[in-house]
Write a protein that holds these residues in place. Structure first.
Motif, PDB file in Angstrom:
ATOM      1  N   VAL A 201       0.833  -1.210   0.000  1.00  0.00           N
ATOM      2  CA  VAL A 201       0.000   0.000   0.000  1.00  0.00           C
ATOM      3  C   VAL A 201       0.865   1.256   0.000  1.00  0.00           C
ATOM      4  O   VAL A 201       0.559   2.244  -0.684  1.00  0.00           O
ATOM      5  CB  VAL A 201      -0.961  -0.020   1.204  1.00  0.00           C
ATOM      6  CG1 VAL A 201      -1.777   1.265   1.258  1.00  0.00           C
ATOM      7  CG2 VAL A 201      -1.896  -1.216   1.143  1.00  0.00           C
ATOM      8  N   LEU A 202       1.976   1.232   0.742  1.00  0.00           N
ATOM      9  CA  LEU A 202       2.874   2.384   0.761  1.00  0.00           C
ATOM     10  C   LEU A 202       3.470   2.663  -0.619  1.00  0.00           C
ATOM     11  O   LEU A 202       3.586   3.824  -1.033  1.00  0.00           O
ATOM     12  CB  LEU A 202       3.994   2.145   1.775  1.00  0.00           C
ATOM     13  CG  LEU A 202       3.611   2.227   3.258  1.00  0.00           C
ATOM     14  CD1 LEU A 202       4.793   1.817   4.135  1.00  0.00           C
ATOM     15  CD2 LEU A 202       3.146   3.624   3.618  1.00  0.00           C
ATOM     16  N   VAL A 203       3.855   1.610  -1.326  1.00  0.00           N
ATOM     17  CA  VAL A 203       4.407   1.789  -2.669  1.00  0.00           C
ATOM     18  C   VAL A 203       3.362   2.383  -3.601  1.00  0.00           C
ATOM     19  O   VAL A 203       3.646   3.300  -4.393  1.00  0.00           O
ATOM     20  CB  VAL A 203       4.933   0.436  -3.209  1.00  0.00           C
ATOM     21  CG1 VAL A 203       5.275   0.546  -4.692  1.00  0.00           C
ATOM     22  CG2 VAL A 203       6.152  -0.018  -2.421  1.00  0.00           C
ATOM     23  N   VAL A 204       2.136   1.900  -3.512  1.00  0.00           N
ATOM     24  CA  VAL A 204       1.059   2.420  -4.365  1.00  0.00           C
ATOM     25  C   VAL A 204       0.776   3.890  -4.040  1.00  0.00           C
ATOM     26  O   VAL A 204       0.582   4.721  -4.944  1.00  0.00           O
ATOM     27  CB  VAL A 204      -0.207   1.565  -4.198  1.00  0.00           C
ATOM     28  CG1 VAL A 204      -1.387   2.188  -4.939  1.00  0.00           C
ATOM     29  CG2 VAL A 204       0.029   0.146  -4.715  1.00  0.00           C
ATOM     30  N   LEU A 205       0.754   4.236  -2.766  1.00  0.00           N
ATOM     31  CA  LEU A 205       0.508   5.630  -2.373  1.00  0.00           C
ATOM     32  C   LEU A 205       1.611   6.551  -2.878  1.00  0.00           C
ATOM     33  O   LEU A 205       1.326   7.647  -3.384  1.00  0.00           O
ATOM     34  CB  LEU A 205       0.401   5.729  -0.851  1.00  0.00           C
ATOM     35  CG  LEU A 205      -0.909   5.281  -0.208  1.00  0.00           C
ATOM     36  CD1 LEU A 205      -0.808   5.380   1.305  1.00  0.00           C
ATOM     37  CD2 LEU A 205      -2.081   6.103  -0.713  1.00  0.00           C
ATOM     38  N   SER A 206       2.856   6.123  -2.748  1.00  0.00           N
ATOM     39  CA  SER A 206       3.964   6.955  -3.228  1.00  0.00           C
ATOM     40  C   SER A 206       3.898   7.142  -4.737  1.00  0.00           C
ATOM     41  O   SER A 206       4.131   8.248  -5.248  1.00  0.00           O
ATOM     42  CB  SER A 206       5.302   6.323  -2.832  1.00  0.00           C
ATOM     43  OG  SER A 206       5.459   6.307  -1.428  1.00  0.00           O
ATOM     44  N   ALA A 207       3.578   6.081  -5.454  1.00  0.00           N
ATOM     45  CA  ALA A 207       3.457   6.184  -6.911  1.00  0.00           C
ATOM     46  C   ALA A 207       2.316   7.115  -7.302  1.00  0.00           C
ATOM     47  O   ALA A 207       2.436   7.918  -8.239  1.00  0.00           O
ATOM     48  CB  ALA A 207       3.248   4.798  -7.513  1.00  0.00           C
ATOM     49  N   ALA A 208       1.193   7.045  -6.590  1.00  0.00           N
ATOM     50  CA  ALA A 208       0.061   7.914  -6.881  1.00  0.00           C
ATOM     51  C   ALA A 208       0.392   9.377  -6.595  1.00  0.00           C
ATOM     52  O   ALA A 208       0.013  10.279  -7.340  1.00  0.00           O
ATOM     53  CB  ALA A 208      -1.158   7.475  -6.071  1.00  0.00           C
ATOM     54  N   ALA A 209       1.128   9.625  -5.482  1.00  0.00           N
ATOM     55  CA  ALA A 209       1.511  11.000  -5.152  1.00  0.00           C
ATOM     56  C   ALA A 209       2.466  11.586  -6.194  1.00  0.00           C
ATOM     57  O   ALA A 209       2.358  12.751  -6.565  1.00  0.00           O
ATOM     58  CB  ALA A 209       2.150  11.037  -3.763  1.00  0.00           C
ATOM     59  N   LEU A 210       3.395  10.775  -6.678  1.00  0.00           N
ATOM     60  CA  LEU A 210       4.323  11.244  -7.714  1.00  0.00           C
ATOM     61  C   LEU A 210       3.600  11.474  -9.036  1.00  0.00           C
ATOM     62  O   LEU A 210       3.967  12.369  -9.810  1.00  0.00           O
ATOM     63  CB  LEU A 210       5.457  10.239  -7.901  1.00  0.00           C
ATOM     64  CG  LEU A 210       6.477  10.164  -6.758  1.00  0.00           C
ATOM     65  CD1 LEU A 210       7.443   9.018  -6.988  1.00  0.00           C
ATOM     66  CD2 LEU A 210       7.231  11.482  -6.641  1.00  0.00           C
ATOM     67  N   ARG A 211       2.590  10.692  -9.306  1.00  0.00           N
ATOM     68  CA  ARG A 211       1.846  10.845 -10.561  1.00  0.00           C
ATOM     69  C   ARG A 211       1.104  12.170 -10.604  1.00  0.00           C
ATOM     70  O   ARG A 211       0.924  12.755 -11.668  1.00  0.00           O
ATOM     71  CB  ARG A 211       0.858   9.672 -10.709  1.00  0.00           C
ATOM     72  CG  ARG A 211       0.054   9.705 -12.006  1.00  0.00           C
ATOM     73  CD  ARG A 211      -0.899   8.527 -12.070  1.00  0.00           C
ATOM     74  NE  ARG A 211      -1.744   8.599 -13.265  1.00  0.00           N
ATOM     75  CZ  ARG A 211      -1.391   8.152 -14.457  1.00  0.00           C
ATOM     76  NH1 ARG A 211      -0.221   7.585 -14.612  1.00  0.00           N
ATOM     77  NH2 ARG A 211      -2.220   8.247 -15.470  1.00  0.00           N
ATOM     78  N   ARG A 212       0.691  12.671  -9.438  1.00  0.00           N
ATOM     79  CA  ARG A 212      -0.056  13.926  -9.398  1.00  0.00           C
ATOM     80  C   ARG A 212       0.822  15.157  -9.502  1.00  0.00           C
ATOM     81  O   ARG A 212       0.314  16.262  -9.576  1.00  0.00           O
ATOM     82  CB  ARG A 212      -0.863  13.992  -8.095  1.00  0.00           C
ATOM     83  CG  ARG A 212      -1.962  12.982  -7.973  1.00  0.00           C
ATOM     84  CD  ARG A 212      -3.099  13.292  -8.933  1.00  0.00           C
ATOM     85  NE  ARG A 212      -3.777  14.526  -8.569  1.00  0.00           N
ATOM     86  CZ  ARG A 212      -4.843  14.591  -7.774  1.00  0.00           C
ATOM     87  NH1 ARG A 212      -5.332  13.478  -7.229  1.00  0.00           N
ATOM     88  NH2 ARG A 212      -5.410  15.741  -7.497  1.00  0.00           N
ATOM     89  N   ASN A 213       2.145  14.975  -9.479  1.00  0.00           N
ATOM     90  CA  ASN A 213       3.053  16.137  -9.571  1.00  0.00           C
ATOM     91  C   ASN A 213       3.045  16.693 -10.993  1.00  0.00           C
ATOM     92  O   ASN A 213       2.950  15.966 -11.953  1.00  0.00           O
ATOM     93  CB  ASN A 213       4.484  15.734  -9.199  1.00  0.00           C
ATOM     94  CG  ASN A 213       4.641  15.608  -7.687  1.00  0.00           C
ATOM     95  OD1 ASN A 213       4.090  16.423  -6.954  1.00  0.00           O
ATOM     96  ND2 ASN A 213       5.373  14.623  -7.243  1.00  0.00           N
TER      97      ASN A 213
END
Length: 213
Positions: A201-213
């Motif tokens: 879940v942490l990996v998915v959250l980090s990837a989602a946060a980077l995608r929104r940049n």
């Protein structure tokens, strides 16, 4: 254009734009535009990333608890079975199995990394637009996930053999005799897989946060 109203009443700052006078005909005159900027208002993207950062911090604490419990339970698992006399005993300990030793080391390393990652997670909450800290967490979270998954999977295979044995190779089910050893190592494996789930879940959250940049 009247700008006599103070911004203190509404909390807004009005930025005036000079009105362009039209020609004598009055045709084609551009409209007057007034831009208002609110002070202290958080952009939607920053608010979303700050929320992701808070969830990230909570999940890291949960993952620390899961991996620490798994390593502690495995490291304290030991059982002796008396055979005829107390001087001749059968013993089962985690360090008798290299796979369980690897399990202990893997979960301990992951737990230590998660503790060290907490300051970076806090930085992502305070400064949600920082990309470097989030990228660093994504890379090391992925490595920790791979390490914990491999350790938990290898230990799960040994636990399965201990519970069920293998008749084709004449391996007996050890858990029929060691009724305290097996439940403890099984619980440690379950805790480690819980850590794997949280890391995913942490990996998915980090990837989602980077995608929104």
């Amino acid at each position: 254009m009247d700008l006599s109203r103070s911004g203190k009443d509404t909390g807004d700052i009005a930025i005036p734009v000079r009105e362009v006078k039209s020609s004598k005909s009055g045709k084609g005159a551009p409209p007057v535009v007034t831009t208002t900027t609110r002070l202290g208002q958080t952009p939607p993207a920053a608010g979303w990333k700050r929320g992701v950062g808070i969830i990230d911090l909570i999940l890291r604490v949960c993952a620390i608890a899961a991996t620490l419990a798994a390593a502690a339970v495995m490291g304290t698992t030991d059982q002796n079975l008396p055979f005829f006399t107390q001087f001749f005993q059968f013993q089962a300990s985690y360090d008798d199995f290299p796979t369980f030793t690897f399990f202990l080391a893997g979960n301990a390393i992951t737990c230590a990394y998660l503790v060290l990652s907490l300051p970076f997670s806090i930085v992502c909450i305070v400064r949600p637009h920082v990309i470097g800290a989030r990228m660093l967490l994504l890379i090391f979270d992925t490595l920790a996930l791979a390490l914990t998954m491999s350790a938990a999977s290898a230990a799960a295979a040994i636990v399965y053999l201990a519970h069920n044995g293998n008749p084709n190779t004449n391996w007996p089910a050890l858990c029929q005799q060691f009724n305290e050893f097996c439940p403890r190592v099984s619980g440690a494996v379950v805790g480690s897989f819980l850590g794997v789930l949280i890391l995913t879940v942490l990996v998915v959250l980090s990837a989602a946060a980077l995608r929104r940049n």
